[in-house]
Design a protein around this motif. Structure first.
Motif, PDB file in Angstrom:
ATOM      1  N   VAL A   1       0.839  -1.201   0.000  1.00 10.83           N
ATOM      2  CA  VAL A   1       0.000   0.000   0.000  1.00 10.83           C
ATOM      3  C   VAL A   1       0.875   1.252   0.000  1.00 10.83           C
ATOM      4  N   THR A   2       1.928   1.203   0.810  1.00 17.25           N
ATOM      5  CA  THR A   2       2.830   2.360   0.880  1.00 17.25           C
ATOM      6  C   THR A   2       3.500   2.602  -0.464  1.00 17.25           C
ATOM      7  N   LEU A   3       3.997   1.522  -1.080  1.00 12.50           N
ATOM      8  CA  LEU A   3       4.674   1.669  -2.368  1.00 12.50           C
ATOM      9  C   LEU A   3       3.730   2.188  -3.427  1.00 12.50           C
ATOM     10  N   GLN A   4       2.494   1.700  -3.378  1.00 13.15           N
ATOM     11  CA  GLN A   4       1.519   2.174  -4.360  1.00 13.15           C
ATOM     12  C   GLN A   4       1.288   3.667  -4.204  1.00 13.15           C
ATOM     13  N   ALA A   5       1.181   4.081  -2.961  1.00 13.93           N
ATOM     14  CA  ALA A   5       0.941   5.507  -2.723  1.00 13.93           C
ATOM     15  C   ALA A   5       2.138   6.331  -3.163  1.00 13.93           C
ATOM     16  N   VAL A   6       3.316   5.812  -2.912  1.00 12.20           N
ATOM     17  CA  VAL A   6       4.533   6.551  -3.243  1.00 12.20           C
ATOM     18  C   VAL A   6       4.786   6.564  -4.739  1.00 12.20           C
ATOM     19  N   ASN A   7       4.484   5.461  -5.424  1.00 14.62           N
ATOM     20  CA  ASN A   7       4.804   5.329  -6.850  1.00 14.62           C
ATOM     21  C   ASN A   7       3.761   5.912  -7.777  1.00 14.62           C
ATOM     22  N   ARG A   8       2.711   6.496  -7.199  1.00  7.83           N
ATOM     23  CA  ARG A   8       1.725   7.105  -8.084  1.00  7.83           C
ATOM     24  C   ARG A   8       2.421   8.158  -8.943  1.00  7.83           C
ATOM     25  N   PRO A   9       2.079   8.237 -10.225  1.00  8.86           N
ATOM     26  CA  PRO A   9       2.702   9.259 -11.054  1.00  8.86           C
ATOM     27  C   PRO A   9       2.325  10.655 -10.579  1.00  8.86           C
TER      28      PRO A   9
ATOM     29  N   GLY B   1       0.181  22.485 -19.297  1.00 10.88           N
ATOM     30  CA  GLY B   1       1.006  21.484 -19.994  1.00 10.88           C
ATOM     31  C   GLY B   1       1.649  20.501 -19.057  1.00 10.88           C
ATOM     32  N   ALA B   2       1.001  20.120 -18.008  1.00  7.74           N
ATOM     33  CA  ALA B   2       1.578  19.183 -17.037  1.00  7.74           C
ATOM     34  C   ALA B   2       1.771  17.819 -17.655  1.00  7.74           C
ATOM     35  N   GLU B   3       2.720  17.124 -17.149  1.00  9.37           N
ATOM     36  CA  GLU B   3       3.018  15.825 -17.747  1.00  9.37           C
ATOM     37  C   GLU B   3       3.050  14.756 -16.650  1.00  9.37           C
ATOM     38  N   MET B   4       2.502  13.599 -16.979  1.00  6.26           N
ATOM     39  CA  MET B   4       2.426  12.516 -15.999  1.00  6.26           C
ATOM     40  C   MET B   4       3.758  11.805 -15.981  1.00  6.26           C
ATOM     41  N   LEU B   5       4.320  11.680 -14.812  1.00  2.14           N
ATOM     42  CA  LEU B   5       5.608  10.993 -14.683  1.00  2.14           C
ATOM     43  C   LEU B   5       5.434   9.724 -13.856  1.00  2.14           C
ATOM     44  N   PRO B   6       5.997   8.592 -14.380  1.00  2.00           N
ATOM     45  CA  PRO B   6       5.864   7.346 -13.626  1.00  2.00           C
ATOM     46  C   PRO B   6       6.837   7.250 -12.454  1.00  2.00           C
ATOM     47  N   SER B   7       7.759   8.190 -12.389  1.00  3.98           N
ATOM     48  CA  SER B   7       8.765   8.066 -11.348  1.00  3.98           C
ATOM     49  C   SER B   7       8.151   8.291  -9.960  1.00  3.98           C
ATOM     50  N   PRO B   8       8.754   7.703  -8.925  1.00  2.00           N
ATOM     51  CA  PRO B   8       8.204   7.850  -7.577  1.00  2.00           C
ATOM     52  C   PRO B   8       8.321   9.288  -7.106  1.00  2.00           C
ATOM     53  N   THR B   9       7.307   9.668  -6.359  1.00  3.66           N
ATOM     54  CA  THR B   9       7.287  11.016  -5.819  1.00  3.66           C
ATOM     55  C   THR B   9       7.206  10.912  -4.299  1.00  3.66           C
ATOM     56  N   ILE B  10       8.065  11.608  -3.638  1.00  2.21           N
ATOM     57  CA  ILE B  10       8.092  11.507  -2.183  1.00  2.21           C
ATOM     58  C   ILE B  10       7.745  12.855  -1.584  1.00  2.21           C
ATOM     59  N   VAL B  11       6.654  12.867  -0.870  1.00  2.16           N
ATOM     60  CA  VAL B  11       6.273  14.092  -0.175  1.00  2.16           C
ATOM     61  C   VAL B  11       7.095  14.153   1.098  1.00  2.16           C
ATOM     62  N   PHE B  12       7.824  15.228   1.268  1.00  2.00           N
ATOM     63  CA  PHE B  12       8.658  15.265   2.460  1.00  2.00           C
ATOM     64  C   PHE B  12       8.307  16.406   3.397  1.00  2.00           C
ATOM     65  N   ASN B  13       7.469  17.305   2.950  1.00  4.92           N
ATOM     66  CA  ASN B  13       7.123  18.420   3.834  1.00  4.92           C
ATOM     67  C   ASN B  13       5.711  18.877   3.523  1.00  4.92           C
ATOM     68  N   GLN B  14       4.975  19.067   4.547  1.00  3.26           N
ATOM     69  CA  GLN B  14       3.615  19.556   4.352  1.00  3.26           C
ATOM     70  C   GLN B  14       3.309  20.466   5.540  1.00  3.26           C
ATOM     71  N   ARG B  15       2.884  21.664   5.256  1.00 11.38           N
ATOM     72  CA  ARG B  15       2.694  22.626   6.325  1.00 11.38           C
ATOM     73  C   ARG B  15       1.372  23.351   6.125  1.00 11.38           C
ATOM     74  N   GLU B  16       0.697  23.556   7.203  1.00  4.70           N
ATOM     75  CA  GLU B  16      -0.582  24.251   7.137  1.00  4.70           C
ATOM     76  C   GLU B  16      -0.538  25.400   8.123  1.00  4.70           C
TER      77      GLU B  16
END
Lengths: 195, 215
Positions: B90-98, B142-157
């Motif tokens: 589940v974690t990998l799926q979430a991380v590997n989403r384009p 013109g956004a483009e879908m990338l298959p590479s993994p994306t890692i969210v490392f900071n989120q601030r509210e």
């Protein structure tokens, strides 16, 4: 059929089936003793049930296997006394008219007869009452009753004889037709022999 | 020596079985009948209670055979392994989403402006979810879908309340204006492009009025 002493010995070693056989053998005597105390079949049944469970728990403390009968009946008597002390009106105290006979009139008649007999038995002293119940419910001989109550057969006979006279007087309306009440026949010969 | 129980009672003989006493009379028959009616139904009760008591006291039946310790560990470990594997998947799926990034990324932190409508909290939530799930953040850019993994490392509210001054409503009620501003910032890494992206949602502002008590 296994000997009582043998059954007691096995039961003391934790053999539940042996104790179950003892229950079957002594149940009527136990009911007779409890009924003599409580004057009520349901409560006598309850007392006997308690007494046998107590006896099963206390069995290792029984000194001599040969005294099991007297020991058990003493437990039954104590259980009945305990039950009498904490007596409260229950369903069992009310006659079940619906179960007593086919018609309400007969049912009431039977209930009335039962009440009269209970009242008559209640006039006897405890030992005599126990002897009477053992005699007429269980059909024991004077010797057997004497062994259970630790009395001589002659003393049992004397008590039974007196009890019969007393009960006959009290229960004459039930025994004889109302218009032909006879005097209680005496049995000097029998009394003379036994006393 | 065996004891002959003198008053044990299998089938009871009729009263007056003692030959010296003769045949039973009406009184004896009446007593016998009455006592039987009262006591015979009670028979068997004690035995049933005793058997129930013995059954209660009896030890619980043992299961035949012994479960080896190794098997116990195995069966206890299997569910844990399955749960752990599922968590990894589940974690990998979430991380590997384009992920969606603006075209022409050249490394460094790239600000991404989400199309958040001001004043609508639902829209802000959707924007935040977009960063995690890879839904196009800038559909018109013109956004483009990338298959590479994306890692969210900071989120601030950030949430702040700003005094907007005082005003008088149409019914002459004096009120204080309070502007509640909410900002969200999310930063993530695209390992394929070795770029760090930053998404700052436009502030969501809610304006509230608090009645002022005139003295």
């Amino acid at each position: 059929m296994q000997d009582v002493q043998e059954l007691v010995s096995k039961a003391r070693q934790g053999n539940a089936e042996a104790f179950a056989s003892l229950i079957e053998r002594f149940e009527r005597s136990a009911l007779a003793v409890a009924y003599a105390q409580l004057h009520d079949g349901h409560r006598a049944g309850d007392a006997v049930q308690d007494a046998f469970l107590r006896a099963w728990q206390e069995l290792p403390r029984l000194q001599e296997d040969s005294r099991f009968g007297g020991w058990l009946l003493q437990i039954v008597r104590n259980a009945a006394i305990d039950l009498r002390r904490r007596a409260r009106p229950t369903v069992a105290d009310f006659p079940d008219v619906s179960a007593a006979g086919p018609s309400p009139a007969q049912a009431l008649e039977q209930t009335d007869a039962a009440a009269r007999i209970q009242a008559a038995l209640a006039t006897l002293d405890e030992t005599t009452r126990t002897a009477v119940v053992m005699r007429y419910y269980e059909g024991l001989s004077a010797k057997e009753i004497g062994a259970a109550l630790e009395m001589s057969p002659a003393a049992v006979d004397m008590r039974l004889s007196r009890a019969r006279g007393q009960l006959k007087e009290l229960l004459a309306p039930l025994v004889e037709p109302a218009d032909v009440i006879k005097e209680t026949p005496k049995r000097p010969k029998v009394l003379g022999e036994r006393v | 020596m065996t004891m002959q129980h003198p008053f044990s009672s299998p089938p009871p003989p009729p009263p007056h079985s003692d030959p010296a006493q003769g045949a039973p009379d009406a009184l004896e028959a009446l007593l016998t009948q009455q006592l039987k009616v009262a006591l015979e139904p009670q028979r068997g009760k004690a035995l049933a209670a005793f058997r129930a008591q013995v059954a209660r006291e009896a030890p619980l039946p043992m299961v035949k055979g012994v479960i080896p310790r190794r098997a116990l560990w195995y069966w206890a470990g299997v569910p844990s392994l399955i749960a752990a594997s599922l968590a990894v998947v589940v974690t990998l799926q979430a991380v590997n989403r384009p992920a969606v990034v603006p075209a022409g990324g050249d490394g460094g932190v790239r600000p991404v402006a989400a199309g958040m409508g001001g004043g609508e909290e639902g829209a802000s939530g959707a924007g935040l979810a977009a960063a995690a799930t890879g839904v196009s953040l800038m559909p018109g850019a013109g956004a483009e879908m990338l298959p590479s993994p994306t890692i969210v490392f900071n989120q601030r509210e950030t949430l702040r309340e700003v005094n907007g001054g005082f005003a008088v409503l149409s019914d002459n009620t004096p009120v204080q204006i309070i502007r509640r501003q909410q900002t969200r910032q999310t930063q993530w890494v695209d390992p394929r492009e070795q770029a760090v992206y930053s998404l700052t949602e436009e502030p969501i502002e809610n304006v509230g009025y608090t009645r002022v008590q005139p003295y």
